[in-house]
Design a protein around this motif. Structure first.
Motif, PDB file in Angstrom:
ATOM      1  N   GLU A 192       5.947  -1.833   8.825  1.00 35.47           N
ATOM      2  CA  GLU A 192       5.160  -2.978   9.515  1.00 35.47           C
ATOM      3  C   GLU A 192       3.724  -3.189   9.205  1.00 35.47           C
ATOM      4  OE1 GLU A 192       5.822  -2.501  13.768  1.00 35.47           O
ATOM      5  OE2 GLU A 192       7.996  -2.413  13.445  1.00 35.47           O
ATOM      6  N   ALA A 193       3.077  -1.816   8.925  1.00 35.26           N
ATOM      7  CA  ALA A 193       1.636  -2.052   8.506  1.00 35.26           C
ATOM      8  C   ALA A 193       1.394  -2.426   6.956  1.00 35.26           C
ATOM      9  CB  ALA A 193       0.927  -0.578   8.728  1.00 35.26           C
ATOM     10  N   GLY A 194       2.764  -2.583   6.175  1.00 31.74           N
ATOM     11  CA  GLY A 194       2.548  -3.022   4.812  1.00 31.74           C
ATOM     12  C   GLY A 194       2.575  -1.832   3.862  1.00 31.74           C
ATOM     13  N   VAL A 195       2.942  -0.435   4.375  1.00 39.20           N
ATOM     14  CA  VAL A 195       3.164   0.541   3.564  1.00 39.20           C
ATOM     15  C   VAL A 195       4.408   0.769   3.036  1.00 39.20           C
ATOM     16  CG1 VAL A 195       2.780   3.246   3.448  1.00 39.20           C
ATOM     17  CG2 VAL A 195       1.276   1.804   4.938  1.00 39.20           C
ATOM     18  N   HIS A 196       4.534   0.382   1.821  1.00 38.79           N
ATOM     19  CA  HIS A 196       6.061   0.511   1.234  1.00 38.79           C
ATOM     20  C   HIS A 196       6.472   1.583   0.576  1.00 38.79           C
ATOM     21  CE1 HIS A 196       4.282  -0.020  -2.653  1.00 38.79           C
ATOM     22  NE2 HIS A 196       3.441  -0.958  -2.201  1.00 38.79           N
ATOM     23  N   THR A 197       5.597   2.654   0.398  1.00 35.11           N
ATOM     24  CA  THR A 197       6.107   3.625  -0.251  1.00 35.11           C
ATOM     25  C   THR A 197       5.291   4.795   0.456  1.00 35.11           C
ATOM     26  OG1 THR A 197       6.486   2.425  -2.385  1.00 35.11           O
ATOM     27  CG2 THR A 197       6.451   5.102  -2.579  1.00 35.11           C
ATOM     28  N   LYS A 228      -7.305  11.482  16.788  1.00 34.30           N
ATOM     29  CA  LYS A 228      -5.611  11.482  17.054  1.00 34.30           C
ATOM     30  C   LYS A 228      -4.666  11.866  15.933  1.00 34.30           C
ATOM     31  CE  LYS A 228      -6.241   8.311  20.582  1.00 34.30           C
ATOM     32  NZ  LYS A 228      -7.140   7.143  20.378  1.00 34.30           N
ATOM     33  N   MET A 229      -3.518  12.171  16.301  1.00 37.41           N
ATOM     34  CA  MET A 229      -2.648  12.394  15.311  1.00 37.41           C
ATOM     35  C   MET A 229      -2.570  11.304  13.971  1.00 37.41           C
ATOM     36  SD  MET A 229       1.293  13.732  15.549  1.00 37.41           S
ATOM     37  CE  MET A 229       2.330  12.367  15.187  1.00 37.41           C
ATOM     38  N   ASN A 230      -2.697  11.571  13.006  1.00 35.35           N
ATOM     39  CA  ASN A 230      -2.384  10.621  11.789  1.00 35.35           C
ATOM     40  C   ASN A 230      -1.356  10.346  11.625  1.00 35.35           C
ATOM     41  OD1 ASN A 230      -3.580   9.053   9.727  1.00 35.35           O
ATOM     42  ND2 ASN A 230      -4.354  10.801   8.584  1.00 35.35           N
ATOM     43  N   HIS A 231      -0.914   9.217  10.802  1.00 34.59           N
ATOM     44  CA  HIS A 231       0.406   9.095  10.384  1.00 34.59           C
ATOM     45  C   HIS A 231       0.525   7.803   9.165  1.00 34.59           C
ATOM     46  CE1 HIS A 231       1.046   5.058  13.066  1.00 34.59           C
ATOM     47  NE2 HIS A 231       0.457   5.864  13.645  1.00 34.59           N
ATOM     48  N   PRO A 232       1.379   7.698   8.545  1.00 36.30           N
ATOM     49  CA  PRO A 232       1.490   6.888   7.233  1.00 36.30           C
ATOM     50  C   PRO A 232       0.658   5.419   7.221  1.00 36.30           C
ATOM     51  CG  PRO A 232       3.331   8.231   6.994  1.00 36.30           C
ATOM     52  CD  PRO A 232       2.606   8.314   8.585  1.00 36.30           C
ATOM     53  N   ALA A 233       0.950   4.830   8.566  1.00 32.63           N
ATOM     54  CA  ALA A 233       0.496   3.563   8.797  1.00 32.63           C
ATOM     55  C   ALA A 233      -0.915   3.367   8.480  1.00 32.63           C
ATOM     56  CB  ALA A 233       0.971   2.988  10.014  1.00 32.63           C
ATOM     57  N   PHE A 234      -1.697   4.607   9.027  1.00 37.46           N
ATOM     58  CA  PHE A 234      -3.146   4.426   8.938  1.00 37.46           C
ATOM     59  C   PHE A 234      -3.657   4.461   7.692  1.00 37.46           C
ATOM     60  CE2 PHE A 234      -3.760   6.760  13.473  1.00 37.46           C
ATOM     61  CZ  PHE A 234      -2.982   5.568  13.979  1.00 37.46           C
ATOM     62  N   VAL A 235      -2.915   4.699   6.657  1.00 35.26           N
ATOM     63  CA  VAL A 235      -3.511   4.627   5.075  1.00 35.26           C
ATOM     64  C   VAL A 235      -4.185   3.129   5.127  1.00 35.26           C
ATOM     65  CG1 VAL A 235      -1.386   3.660   4.091  1.00 35.26           C
ATOM     66  CG2 VAL A 235      -3.049   5.313   2.800  1.00 35.26           C
ATOM     67  N   MET A 240       0.866  -1.096   0.151  1.00 39.16           N
ATOM     68  CA  MET A 240       0.161   0.074   0.132  1.00 39.16           C
ATOM     69  C   MET A 240       0.973   1.309  -0.020  1.00 39.16           C
ATOM     70  SD  MET A 240      -3.512   1.092   0.972  1.00 39.16           S
ATOM     71  CE  MET A 240      -3.828  -0.609   0.532  1.00 39.16           C
ATOM     72  N   ILE A 241       0.237   2.292  -0.709  1.00 39.93           N
ATOM     73  CA  ILE A 241       1.205   3.511  -0.657  1.00 39.93           C
ATOM     74  C   ILE A 241       0.383   4.526   0.090  1.00 39.93           C
ATOM     75  CG2 ILE A 241       2.245   5.180  -2.352  1.00 39.93           C
ATOM     76  CD1 ILE A 241       2.505   3.219  -4.429  1.00 39.93           C
ATOM     77  N   ASP A 242       1.161   5.359   0.739  1.00 38.30           N
ATOM     78  CA  ASP A 242       0.437   6.787   1.141  1.00 38.30           C
ATOM     79  C   ASP A 242       0.883   7.887   0.205  1.00 38.30           C
ATOM     80  OD1 ASP A 242      -0.574   8.982   2.506  1.00 38.30           O
ATOM     81  OD2 ASP A 242       0.778   8.704   4.311  1.00 38.30           O
ATOM     82  N   SER A 243       0.204   8.130  -0.591  1.00 38.58           N
ATOM     83  CA  SER A 243       0.312   9.262  -1.543  1.00 38.58           C
ATOM     84  C   SER A 243       0.329  10.385  -1.110  1.00 38.58           C
ATOM     85  CB  SER A 243      -0.846   8.984  -2.685  1.00 38.58           C
ATOM     86  OG  SER A 243      -1.942   9.708  -2.425  1.00 38.58           O
ATOM     87  N   HIS A 244       0.207  10.815  -0.057  1.00 40.16           N
ATOM     88  CA  HIS A 244       0.234  12.256   0.489  1.00 40.16           C
ATOM     89  C   HIS A 244       0.308  12.416   2.001  1.00 40.16           C
ATOM     90  CE1 HIS A 244      -1.486  16.643  -0.178  1.00 40.16           C
ATOM     91  NE2 HIS A 244      -1.237  16.484   0.950  1.00 40.16           N
ATOM     92  N   CYS A 245       1.437  12.703   2.236  1.00 38.69           N
ATOM     93  CA  CYS A 245       1.553  12.976   3.878  1.00 38.69           C
ATOM     94  C   CYS A 245       2.532  13.996   4.130  1.00 38.69           C
ATOM     95  CB  CYS A 245       1.702  11.660   4.621  1.00 38.69           C
ATOM     96  SG  CYS A 245       3.661  11.229   4.433  1.00 38.69           S
ATOM     97  N   HIS A 246       2.849  14.556   5.348  1.00 36.97           N
ATOM     98  CA  HIS A 246       3.603  15.707   5.685  1.00 36.97           C
ATOM     99  C   HIS A 246       4.465  15.045   7.041  1.00 36.97           C
ATOM    100  CE1 HIS A 246       1.388  18.286   3.185  1.00 36.97           C
ATOM    101  NE2 HIS A 246       0.134  17.620   3.635  1.00 36.97           N
ATOM    102  N   LEU A 247       5.269  14.238   6.693  1.00 36.65           N
ATOM    103  CA  LEU A 247       6.221  13.595   7.708  1.00 36.65           C
ATOM    104  C   LEU A 247       7.248  14.651   8.127  1.00 36.65           C
ATOM    105  CD1 LEU A 247       7.257   9.894   7.159  1.00 36.65           C
ATOM    106  CD2 LEU A 247       6.135  10.782   9.060  1.00 36.65           C
ATOM    107  N   ASP A 248       7.598  15.488   7.432  1.00 38.42           N
ATOM    108  CA  ASP A 248       8.457  16.408   7.820  1.00 38.42           C
ATOM    109  C   ASP A 248       8.009  17.427   8.970  1.00 38.42           C
ATOM    110  OD1 ASP A 248       6.920  17.599   5.421  1.00 38.42           O
ATOM    111  OD2 ASP A 248       7.739  19.247   6.273  1.00 38.42           O
ATOM    112  N   PHE A 249       6.632  17.636   8.986  1.00 37.96           N
ATOM    113  CA  PHE A 249       6.121  18.528  10.160  1.00 37.96           C
ATOM    114  C   PHE A 249       6.483  18.260  11.500  1.00 37.96           C
ATOM    115  CE2 PHE A 249       1.890  20.186   7.977  1.00 37.96           C
ATOM    116  CZ  PHE A 249       2.716  20.496   6.899  1.00 37.96           C
TER     117      PHE A 249
END
Ligand code: NI
Length: 258
Positions: A26-31, A213-220, A1-10
């Motif tokens: 770990e959640a299977g998000v590879h990109t 809660k605070m969102n993060h890429p694994a939640f995609v 699964m890909i998270d196509s839009h996030c702001h991890l630099d924040f």
């Protein structure tokens, strides 16, 4: 699964960034595609893409930050965009809900960055809120010369989605798809799966059951599961199709699928 839009630099991620990337894996998000919203965050997005194999970057000035737009910013973004892991210009657009920048400044920055994207032959990531009609009108002028575009966190209805598809553009959906009776979930149910990318927009708008809660890429993956439920197909099928759409859109090379 890909998270196509996030702001991890924040800054929200400063103490947990490595952990969030590990949890995504770990959640299977590879990109992950990390999205710039101004010059500084665009630089940080490129730095993240250099640090992590699985992260790609976009560069651009968000409508909220449109008042920071000037020729110097444009030049610096053009230089950043040459980086091989920069895959789009964005996020750019119009936001007449918050009006954090004056509307003329928003229009100017949007226009100039659409031009920039045509020069760079990069697709665009579009943010629009309370400004869909005008956003679409501006994009229409550029659509024939652009290599693609996505309306992220799609705010429109089903008719609006088809207007986007007519331009050869696609939409992306995030946490809101998991909210009961959301318009986004109705749109996602009706439109072709091939026109949809999945995103988190982290740290914003976490999906159920983590709403608030605070969102993060694994939640995609929660949005992916919801999409599978709406489409009455398997999660694996959703992953296969949305990953393919996202790779095609950003022209990503195949990465390891853990
Ligand atoms: Ni965003």
């Amino acid at each position: 699964m890909i998270d196509s839009h996030c702001h991890l630099d924040f800054k929200d991620f400063d103490s947990v960034r490595d952990q969030m990337v590990a949890e995504a894996r770990e959640a299977g998000v590879h990109t992950i595609v990390n999205i710039g919203v101004d010059l500084e965050t665009s630089k940080r997005s490129v730095a993240l893409a250099e640090k992590y194999d699985m992260i790609y970057a976009t560069v651009g000035v968000h409508p909220h930050d449109a008042k920071t737009w000037n020729e110097n910013v444009e030049e610096e973004l053009m230089v950043l965009a040459i980086h091989e892991k920069v895959k789009a210009v964005g996020e750019i657009g119009l936001d007449f809900y918050r009006d954090n920048s004056p509307r003329p400044a928003q229009r100017k920055a949007f226009y100039e960055q659409l031009k920039m994207a045509t020069k760079l032959k990069l697709p665009v990531v579009i943010h629009t809120r309370e400004a869909f009609g005008e956003t679409l009108d501006i994009v229409k002028e550029f659509a024939p010369y652009l290599t693609g575009g996505v309306f992220h966190c799609f705010p429109g209805d089903i008719d609006d989605a088809y207007k986007v598809f007519e331009l050869g553009f696609i939409i992306s959906v995030g946490g809101v798809i998991t909210f009961r009776n959301s318009r986004m979930s109705r749109v996602a149910t009706e439109v072709p799966l091939e026109k949809i990318m999945l995103e988190t927009d982290a740290p914003y708008i976490a999906p159920e059951p983590f709403r608030g809660k605070m969102n993060h890429p694994a939640f995609v993956v929660h949005s992916g599961r919801k999409l599978a439920e709406l489409k009455k197909i398997s999660y694996d099928e959703v992953e296969k199709i949305t990953d393919r759409t996202t790779r095609k859109f950003f022209k990503l090379v195949e990465t390891f699928e853990g």
